[in-house]
Scaffold this motif. Structure first.
Motif, PDB file in Angstrom:
ATOM      1  N   HIS A 108      32.443  34.453  54.749  1.00 33.37           N
ATOM      2  CA  HIS A 108      33.788  34.104  54.264  1.00 33.37           C
ATOM      3  C   HIS A 108      33.832  34.252  52.746  1.00 33.37           C
ATOM      4  CE1 HIS A 108      37.735  32.223  54.198  1.00 33.37           C
ATOM      5  NE2 HIS A 108      37.310  31.465  53.195  1.00 33.37           N
ATOM      6  N   LEU A 109      34.889  34.873  52.246  1.00 37.96           N
ATOM      7  CA  LEU A 109      35.041  35.132  50.815  1.00 37.96           C
ATOM      8  C   LEU A 109      36.077  34.199  50.197  1.00 37.96           C
ATOM      9  CD1 LEU A 109      34.723  36.816  48.190  1.00 37.96           C
ATOM     10  CD2 LEU A 109      36.360  38.457  49.153  1.00 37.96           C
ATOM     11  N   VAL A 110      35.662  33.453  49.175  1.00 35.44           N
ATOM     12  CA  VAL A 110      36.589  32.680  48.342  1.00 35.44           C
ATOM     13  C   VAL A 110      36.659  33.409  47.001  1.00 35.44           C
ATOM     14  CG1 VAL A 110      37.074  30.478  47.215  1.00 35.44           C
ATOM     15  CG2 VAL A 110      35.987  30.499  49.479  1.00 35.44           C
ATOM     16  N   HIS A 111      37.798  34.011  46.724  1.00 34.20           N
ATOM     17  CA  HIS A 111      37.953  34.841  45.526  1.00 34.20           C
ATOM     18  C   HIS A 111      38.817  34.121  44.497  1.00 34.20           C
ATOM     19  CE1 HIS A 111      38.490  38.403  43.035  1.00 34.20           C
ATOM     20  NE2 HIS A 111      39.795  38.196  43.058  1.00 34.20           N
ATOM     21  N   VAL A 112      38.337  34.066  43.255  1.00 34.81           N
ATOM     22  CA  VAL A 112      39.064  33.372  42.191  1.00 34.81           C
ATOM     23  C   VAL A 112      39.949  34.365  41.427  1.00 34.81           C
ATOM     24  CG1 VAL A 112      38.872  31.911  40.146  1.00 34.81           C
ATOM     25  CG2 VAL A 112      37.172  31.713  41.987  1.00 34.81           C
ATOM     26  N   SER A 113      41.246  34.071  41.389  1.00 39.07           N
ATOM     27  CA  SER A 113      42.201  34.941  40.698  1.00 39.07           C
ATOM     28  C   SER A 113      42.956  34.135  39.639  1.00 39.07           C
ATOM     29  CB  SER A 113      43.142  35.599  41.714  1.00 39.07           C
ATOM     30  OG  SER A 113      43.895  36.638  41.105  1.00 39.07           O
ATOM     31  N   THR A 114      44.082  34.650  39.178  1.00 36.58           N
ATOM     32  CA  THR A 114      44.692  34.145  37.945  1.00 36.58           C
ATOM     33  C   THR A 114      46.219  34.139  37.974  1.00 36.58           C
ATOM     34  OG1 THR A 114      44.917  34.646  35.565  1.00 36.58           O
ATOM     35  CG2 THR A 114      44.510  36.496  37.009  1.00 36.58           C
ATOM     36  N   ASP A 115      46.807  33.284  37.135  1.00 33.84           N
ATOM     37  CA  ASP A 115      48.258  33.283  36.945  1.00 33.84           C
ATOM     38  C   ASP A 115      48.732  34.520  36.198  1.00 33.84           C
ATOM     39  OD1 ASP A 115      46.891  32.262  34.643  1.00 33.84           O
ATOM     40  OD2 ASP A 115      48.785  31.519  33.839  1.00 33.84           O
TER      41      ASP A 115
END
Length: 297
Positions: A108-115
């Motif tokens: 399972h992938l938890v990907h951190v992104s941005t505003d």
């Protein structure tokens, strides 16, 4: 549960490494380029360049993680604008390699992104808002999101806003430390009052990632603080907390600063979905300054 963290030497990565080691049901595999900046006592550290496909494949084959929290990224917005090749390699190509490996190993992938995938025309924003980046950093992070969504991976994307906190080696500055240090030195500072954010304590972002990882949550989540503030508001609150001279803080607007990359004027997040689905409860900004103050002491 084996959880592999990319970018473990960064601000988020360090907070995640501390948090995950406290869970006896989690085996931490911390990864970053070079040597670890933290002592990993409950888990292991493996040096990894996420932009090297062979290295990514080799580590996944060896470790076989249940979840990956992908926090490694090129986040210096102006540097991304001027060195687009390096930005794309780190933020998009590397995410492709991680995603492919997750599919191959049923991870399972938890990907951190941005505003910064948004244009800043209004805010705060929920997960249904349409992205429209105004700089190359935002473009690269949106491209990474889109390739994950198009894939057959099991994934969650966690977008965040203006993360602040203290690294173990005090190597990273942030707006709170900058304001505190400047005012203590008697310096006059100019702070913009025409940008709005929901600043996020690094420990809160780490907790959001942890909750998404252990639940293997699916979909997009907005993970940030709950206070909608300008950098000027942040500076005033910081001065108040540390009893420093507020008269040294001058309000200005972003047109006074010449930067290679345009910044979205107004973002900030509505975090109701994360609260409901993940049980996410961030600190107030005032409480966040208190957490930093304890760590400084």
């Amino acid at each position: 549960m084996k959880i592999l963290v990319t970018g473990s030497n960064g601000l988020l990565g360090q907070k995640l490494s501390v948090l995950l080691q406290q869970d006896k049901n989690v085996e931490l595999i911390a990864t970053a380029r070079g040597k670890s900046h933290l002592d990993i006592t409950n888990g292991q550290f493996i040096s990894l360049d996420v932009s090297d496909k062979h290295a990514v494949d080799e580590i996944f084959s060896r470790v076989k993680p249940d979840v990956v929290i992908h926090g490694a990224a090129m986040t210096q917005v102006d540097q991304c604008e001027t060195d687009r090749e390096a930005c794309w390699k780190t933020n998009v190509d590397a995410t492709q390699y991680i995603t492919d490996a997750c599919i191959q190993h049923n991870t399972h992938l938890v990907h951190v992104s941005t505003d910064f995938i948004f244009d800043g025309s209004h805010g705060p924003l929920d997960e249904e808002e349409k992205p429209n980046p105004v700089n190359y950093y935002g473009e690269s992070k949106l491209a990474a999101e889109q390739l994950i969504m198009r894939s057959h991976a099991s994934w969650s994307i966690l977008r965040t806003v203006l993360v602040y906190g203290i690294t173990n080696d005090m190597s990273r500055s942030n707006i709170v430390l900058w304001v505190k240090n400047s005012l203590e030195q008697g310096k006059t500072i100019q702070v913009v009052n025409d940008q709005w954010r929901t600043p996020t304590l690094a420990e809160d972002l780490a907790m959001g990632c942890y909750l998404a990882a252990i639940k293997k949550a699916k979909g997009i989540y907005h993970i940030s603080g709950k206070d909608f503030l300008t950098p000027y508001d942040i500076a005033i609150a910081t001065a108040d907390y540390f009893n420093l001279d507020k008269s040294l803080i001058q309000a200005t607007d972003s047109s006074k600063f010449k930067q290679p990359a345009r910044r979205p004027a107004k973002t900030g997040f509505i975090i109701d979905k994360a609260k409901k689905d993940l049980g996410y409860e961030p600190h107030s900004f005032q409480e966040g300054i208190g957490v930093l103050a304890e760590q400084i002491r």
